[in-house]
Design a protein around this motif. Structure first.
Motif, PDB file in Angstrom:
ATOM      1  N   HIS A   1     -21.783 -58.169  17.013  1.00  0.00           N
ATOM      2  CA  HIS A   1     -22.669 -56.939  16.558  1.00  0.00           C
ATOM      3  C   HIS A   1     -22.705 -56.989  15.158  1.00  0.00           C
ATOM      4  O   HIS A   1     -21.844 -56.334  14.519  1.00  0.00           O
TER       5      HIS A   1
ATOM      6  N   HIS B   1     -25.565 -56.605  11.273  1.00  0.00           N
ATOM      7  CA  HIS B   1     -26.736 -56.442  10.770  1.00  0.00           C
ATOM      8  C   HIS B   1     -27.019 -57.341   9.721  1.00  0.00           C
ATOM      9  O   HIS B   1     -26.607 -56.937   8.453  1.00  0.00           O
TER      10      HIS B   1
ATOM     11  N   LYS C   1     -32.632 -54.424  21.568  1.00  0.00           N
ATOM     12  CA  LYS C   1     -31.478 -53.418  21.237  1.00  0.00           C
ATOM     13  C   LYS C   1     -32.002 -52.052  20.866  1.00  0.00           C
ATOM     14  O   LYS C   1     -33.052 -51.969  20.148  1.00  0.00           O
TER      15      LYS C   1
ATOM     16  N   HIS D   1     -20.703 -50.010  20.837  1.00  0.00           N
ATOM     17  CA  HIS D   1     -19.739 -49.313  20.513  1.00  0.00           C
ATOM     18  C   HIS D   1     -19.036 -48.438  21.369  1.00  0.00           C
ATOM     19  O   HIS D   1     -17.556 -48.761  21.119  1.00  0.00           O
TER      20      HIS D   1
ATOM     21  N   ASP E   1     -20.411 -54.576  13.066  1.00  0.00           N
ATOM     22  CA  ASP E   1     -21.327 -53.685  12.779  1.00  0.00           C
ATOM     23  C   ASP E   1     -21.716 -53.850  11.144  1.00  0.00           C
ATOM     24  O   ASP E   1     -21.988 -53.119  10.713  1.00  0.00           O
TER      25      ASP E   1
HETATM   26 ZN    ZN Z   1     -25.303 -51.541  14.443  1.00  0.00          ZN
END
Ligand code: ZN
Length: 550
Positions: A80, A82, A297, A379, A445
């Motif tokens: 996970h 970005h 997502k 999460h 993340d």
């Molecule tokens: Zn995220």
């Protein structure tokens, strides 16, 4: 040790293009968890075994890598992150870990002084704990940046901090209504404070000039190179818009840094059939190799510090968070993608949000009679522990982030008090998730936390900061062993992307993706895990990162 017969026997002789010998390998393969050596042919592992066994597969042209006792694991997989925001963040104003408002202001002032030509002062990373009461206000920012707009995003990306200039540009006044799924924070007299939560962030964020395509390309390359340096051979990118996907595809086809990417497109909240049509084309176009598309997502709720994570019981000072969907809407959207063969990933942090995501997944499987879609909750910060068995029963993956348990000032002084004691005790319950038999995939993340896998393993195993605080670790009952943490960053992360037959373990026939570390993570004391350095990252048998001196 006997040599395992290769699962794939290439035509011709069983000779290796490259062999790695004299290592301490953790393969992730339950049939042979430890080994000394590995042979590669083409992009695949040819054999795993003792150094003697593997040397027998070498011929004159074979490249021999003597590992001299170094530790080897399957290439790390981050489940996970970005990528674009991460790449951008490598070159922008960073406020991470700033302990006080003074430190935050100092960094902003310095950046503003060094970048007088930038029309905007933008940056990210401020922890809520730097501010009395957990939130900043525009006053101090106005003093440092009076003459141009400033927009600074919190470390978790869910709260923005604007100066008065930016509020004026965005026409945000006391009359401005809260947008759907967002909050314009106001002071006692009703004036906006400059803090915008969740959906309200777009009021200012949409005015910030977007990076140009060539800047995005550069950001992707920077992020991929950094990922390889952390030992990552695969990453799973969350909610990437279609135009960015095309830029990323070009970068991955080019000569630049090499990391495999699995991309999740944004789960549309409306016009679902139209989006599905376009998404199907993208899925067909990017069906493997360096880039594959197969997931969507979406967001069920927000985050704890902004009190937007959806909870069954109120936060200590009121409110139960916010939901971006009704159960009905969510059920419909999830069922639609489930029926079309897509994996659905839902950001859900509060126990109520997590329950809602699980309910949507359970109902989709029943309505569509589908199996093994491996939908995921992203999460899973504060689940009801009784809901963990629902993950297992429905085959839902828990996509968690080891560094979310990093017990720094923000975590101990803002995050946990915001939850209250009962919920704080069951936050980031990595061990309970494992014990419930749930597939748990670790990610970062990034740019919320760096995708530094060694640091993340250190955190999951010790639940302390790098400095070793608090002594004994935060909620030490939820610590996990090194092997479990390694599994979550390799085999389980591969499984969370339907890729366990290709990667995530070192075994004959699997991709020759691996990482070499300076320390044997399974042998060093837990507090020394953090000192392990990535020496070499190998993707399909080829080096993608090599530390100087190795
Ligand atoms: Zn995220």
């Amino acid at each position: 040790m006997a040599l395992l017969a290769p699962a794939v026997t290439p035509a011709g002789k069983d000779t290796a293009d490259r062999i790695f010998v004299n290592g301490r390998m953790w393969t992730g393969d339950p049939k042979r968890p430890r080994a000394e050596a590995l042979a590669v042919r083409g992009p695949l592992v040819l054999a795993v075994g003792t150094s003697g066994d593997v040397r027998a597969l070498a011929e004159k042209a074979t490249d021999v890598v003597d590992l001299r006792g170094r530790f080897v694991a399957p290439g790390f997989i981050d489940a996970h992150l970005h990528l674009l925001a991460a790449g951008v963040s490598l070159e922008e104003l960073r406020l991470d870990g700033a302990p006080t408002i003074d430190e935050v202001c100092k960094r902003v002032a310095e950046w503003a002084r060094k970048n007088p030509d930038r029309h905007w002062v933008t940056g990210r990373g401020w922890p809520y704990s730097a501010f009395p009461g957990g939130l900043p206000a525009r006053g101090p920012l106005d003093e440092i940046v009076p003459d141009r707009p400033a927009w600074l995003v919190s470390y978790d990306g869910h709260t923005g901090w604007a100066n008065s200039f930016a509020l004026r540009l965005a026409r945000i006044t006391r009359e401005t209504k809260d947008p759907p799924n967002g909050i314009v924070v106001r002071d006692a007299s009703g004036e906006p404070t400059g803090v915008l939560k969740e959906g309200a962030m777009t009021l200012v964020a949409r005015l910030v000039p977007e990076p140009l395509p060539h800047e995005k390309e550069r950001a992707f390359k920077l992020a991929l190179a950094q990922a390889a340096a952390w030992g990552l051979t695969s990453v799973q990118v969350m909610g990437i818009p279609e135009d960015e996907l095309e830029i990323l595809a070009r970068v991955l086809e080019g000569e630049g840094p090499r990391v495999r990417v699995r991309a999740a497109l944004p789960l549309p909240t409306e016009a679902v059939p139209e989006a599905l049509g376009r998404y199907e084309q993208l899925r067909r176009r990017h069906a493997g190799g360096r880039l594959s598309v197969g997931a969507v997502k979406g967001f069920v709720d927000g985050v704890v510090e902004a009190k937007t994570a959806a909870m069954f019981e109120p936060y200590p000072d009121g409110g139960t968070g916010s939901l971006n969907w009704t159960q009905d809407e969510l059920d419909r959207a999830v069922a639609r993608f489930d029926a079309a063969g897509w994996q659905v990933m839902l950001h859900a942090i509060g126990d109520r949000g997590i329950d809602m995501a699980l309910t949507a997944f359970e109902r989709a499987a029943i309505a569509n009679r589908t199996r093994d879609r491996r939908h995921r909750v992203e999460h899973v910060e504060v689940p009801r522990l009784s809901d963990l068995r629902r993950f297992r029963a429905a085959g839902v993956v828990a996509s968690t982030q080891a560094l979310f348990a990093y017990p720094d000032a923000n975590h101990l002084r803002v995050y946990l008090p915001m939850l209250g004691p009962e919920r704080a005790a069951r936050a980031m319950p990595f061990r309970s998730i494992d014990e419930a038999g749930v597939v748990q995939a670790f990610g970062s993340d990034w740019p919320v936390y760096p995708a530094d896998v060694v640091r993340a393993i250190h955190c999951a195993v010790t639940r302390t900061t790098l400095e070793g605080t608090p002594p004994g670790g935060w909620e030490p009952a939820q610590r996990i062993v090194v092997e479990a943490a390694l599994r979550h960053f390799t085999r389980d992360a591969a499984r969370a992307a339907h890729e366990e037959d290709e990667k995530g373990t070192l075994a004959p026939g699997r991709l020759a993706d691996l990482v070499v570390l300076s320390e044997d993570l399974l042998a060093v004391p837990p507090d020394r895990i953090k000192d392990a350095r990535v020496l070499l990252t190998v993707l399909a048998g080829q080096d993608t990162y090599r530390a100087s001196g190795f």
